[in-house]
Design an enzyme around this catalytic site. Structure first.
Site, PDB file in Angstrom:
ATOM      1  CG  ASN A   9     -36.291 -36.963  -1.663  1.00  0.00           C
ATOM      2  OD1 ASN A   9     -35.321 -36.351  -1.202  1.00  0.00           O
ATOM      3  ND2 ASN A   9     -37.539 -36.721  -1.291  1.00  0.00           N
ATOM      4  CD1 TRP A  10     -30.467 -40.109  -2.260  1.00  0.00           C
ATOM      5  CD2 TRP A  10     -28.519 -39.070  -1.914  1.00  0.00           C
ATOM      6  NE1 TRP A  10     -29.564 -40.605  -3.162  1.00  0.00           N
ATOM      7  CE2 TRP A  10     -28.361 -39.991  -2.972  1.00  0.00           C
ATOM      8  CE3 TRP A  10     -27.412 -38.297  -1.517  1.00  0.00           C
ATOM      9  CZ2 TRP A  10     -27.139 -40.162  -3.641  1.00  0.00           C
ATOM     10  CZ3 TRP A  10     -26.204 -38.466  -2.183  1.00  0.00           C
ATOM     11  CH2 TRP A  10     -26.068 -39.393  -3.229  1.00  0.00           C
ATOM     12  CE  LYS A  11     -38.165 -38.952   1.532  1.00  0.00           C
ATOM     13  NZ  LYS A  11     -39.352 -39.564   2.099  1.00  0.00           N
ATOM     14  CG  HIS A  97     -41.095 -34.529  -0.817  1.00  0.00           C
ATOM     15  ND1 HIS A  97     -41.369 -34.926   0.477  1.00  0.00           N
ATOM     16  CD2 HIS A  97     -40.817 -35.665  -1.507  1.00  0.00           C
ATOM     17  CE1 HIS A  97     -41.248 -36.242   0.543  1.00  0.00           C
ATOM     18  NE2 HIS A  97     -40.910 -36.717  -0.640  1.00  0.00           N
ATOM     19  CD  GLU A  99     -40.563 -36.561   3.661  1.00  0.00           C
ATOM     20  OE1 GLU A  99     -39.458 -36.149   3.268  1.00  0.00           O
ATOM     21  OE2 GLU A  99     -40.948 -37.747   3.528  1.00  0.00           O
ATOM     22  CD  GLU A 169     -42.940 -38.892  -3.453  1.00  0.00           C
ATOM     23  OE1 GLU A 169     -42.104 -39.786  -3.534  1.00  0.00           O
ATOM     24  OE2 GLU A 169     -42.763 -37.853  -2.796  1.00  0.00           O
ATOM     25  N   GLY A 175     -42.422 -43.760   3.425  1.00  0.00           N
ATOM     26  CA  GLY A 175     -41.630 -44.165   4.584  1.00  0.00           C
ATOM     27  C   GLY A 175     -42.368 -45.088   5.536  1.00  0.00           C
ATOM     28  CB  SER A 215     -43.128 -47.920   0.722  1.00  0.00           C
ATOM     29  OG  SER A 215     -43.259 -47.206   1.942  1.00  0.00           O
ATOM     30  N   GLY A 236     -37.331 -42.911  -1.900  1.00  0.00           N
ATOM     31  CA  GLY A 236     -36.752 -42.322  -0.690  1.00  0.00           C
ATOM     32  C   GLY A 236     -35.758 -43.287  -0.063  1.00  0.00           C
ATOM     33  N   GLY A 237     -36.197 -43.985   0.977  1.00  0.00           N
ATOM     34  CA  GLY A 237     -35.318 -44.859   1.767  1.00  0.00           C
ATOM     35  C   GLY A 237     -34.436 -45.782   0.942  1.00  0.00           C
TER      36      GLY A 237
HETATM   37  P1  13P Z   1     -39.890 -43.676   0.739  1.00  0.00           P
HETATM   38  O1  13P Z   1     -39.421 -44.362  -0.528  1.00  0.00           O
HETATM   39  O2  13P Z   1     -38.873 -43.733   1.840  1.00  0.00           O
HETATM   40  O3  13P Z   1     -41.258 -44.133   1.146  1.00  0.00           O
HETATM   41  O4  13P Z   1     -40.013 -42.112   0.383  1.00  0.00           O
HETATM   42  C1  13P Z   1     -40.705 -41.740  -0.757  1.00  0.00           C
HETATM   43  C2  13P Z   1     -40.462 -40.303  -0.984  1.00  0.00           C
HETATM   44  O5  13P Z   1     -40.908 -39.459  -0.242  1.00  0.00           O
HETATM   45  C3  13P Z   1     -39.639 -39.930  -2.150  1.00  0.00           C
HETATM   46  O6  13P Z   1     -39.710 -38.559  -2.391  1.00  0.00           O
END
Ligand code: 13P
Length: 253
Positions: A9-11, A97, A99, A169, A175, A215, A236-237
């Protein structure tokens, strides 16, 4: 047997060049394993979806959107429908998600409409659930995750739910560098699988994939994947770095 699934997930990251370059770098470094032994998807921002789907169309890596709107078309300024996503080659779509739940304010009812619309539009939704830190500390993890799953899948038949991937999640692990321990994650994944057996049937519960996110890094991916009910990872990251993401894909095999 559930095939492992790793999604990135590149956000709200990358640009027109780096999105395509990142996707191509992931494809070329994972060509031996992606598709065969592990399903892989990347979820770029809306505006780069088409460039990415075009750039990697001959690969076995799928593309997903990070969100959608539940109506098919019409006066919904700024929104994107399932058919538009399908039209440009998306296979998956994240729904709910954390967020979107906690930054944008989406509620279960809206998320349920999005999951339903994704399935009707021929997309494979990835329904995300997870508790806040204060909810975990108040021993409300089971209650919150159960509510998010029951409401998120409300009204869907067993056939339709088989198109869904779930992603647990925990919000406090996203994050933050604070990963849930493999045992903490496994406990919630087992709870989710049990809930699906109750809501539908044991066959569906055994077939459906439940990803862990929060993470995930190359260094913790294998141990998380070693848990019985963890079938994949939503990253994510670390998915923004091709080497790290490919190392995670390798750890998932
Ligand atoms: P991180 O891997 O950056 O913690 O993000 C997880 C995430 O929200 C994937 O959708």
């Amino acid at each position: 047997m559930r095939k492992p699934f790793v999604a990135g997930n590149w956000k709200m990251n990358t640009d027109s060049h780096s999105s395509v370059n990142l996707a191509k770098a992931i494809v070329s470094a994972s060509v031996e394993i992606a598709g065969e032994s592990v399903a892989v998807a990347v979820c770029p921002p809306f505006v780069y979806l088409q460039a990415v789907t075009t750039a990697i169309s001959t690969s076995s890596i799928a593309v997903g959107a990070q969100d959608l709107y539940y109506e098919q078309k019409g006066a919904f300024t700024g929104e994107i429908s399932a058919s538009m996503l399908k039209d440009i080659g998306c296979a998956y779509c994240l729904c709910g998600h954390s967020e979107r739940r906690h930054v944008i304010g989406e509620q279960d009812e809206l998320i349920n409409k999005k999951v339903t619309a994704a399935i009707s539009g021929g997309l494979l939704p990835i329904l995300c659930v997870g508790e806040l830190l204060e909810e975990r500390q108040a021993n409300k993890t089971t209650e919150v995750v159960t509510r998010q799953i029951k409401n998120g899948l409300a009204g869907l038949s067993v056939e339709k739910v088989s198109a869904v991937t779930l992603a647990y999640e925990p919000v406090w692990a996203i994050g933050t560098g604070l990963t849930a321990t493999p045992q903490q994650a496994q406990e919630v994944h087992a709870l989710i699988r049990g809930l699906l057996a109750e809501m539908y049937d044991s066959h569906l519960a055994e077939e459906i994939r439940i990803l862990y996110g929060g993470s995930v890094k190359p260094g913790n991916a294998a141990e998380l994947m070693g848990q019985r009910d963890i079938d994949g990872l939503l990253v994510g990251g670390a998915s923004l770095n091709a080497d790290d993401f490919v190392a995670i894909i390798q750890a998932a095999v």
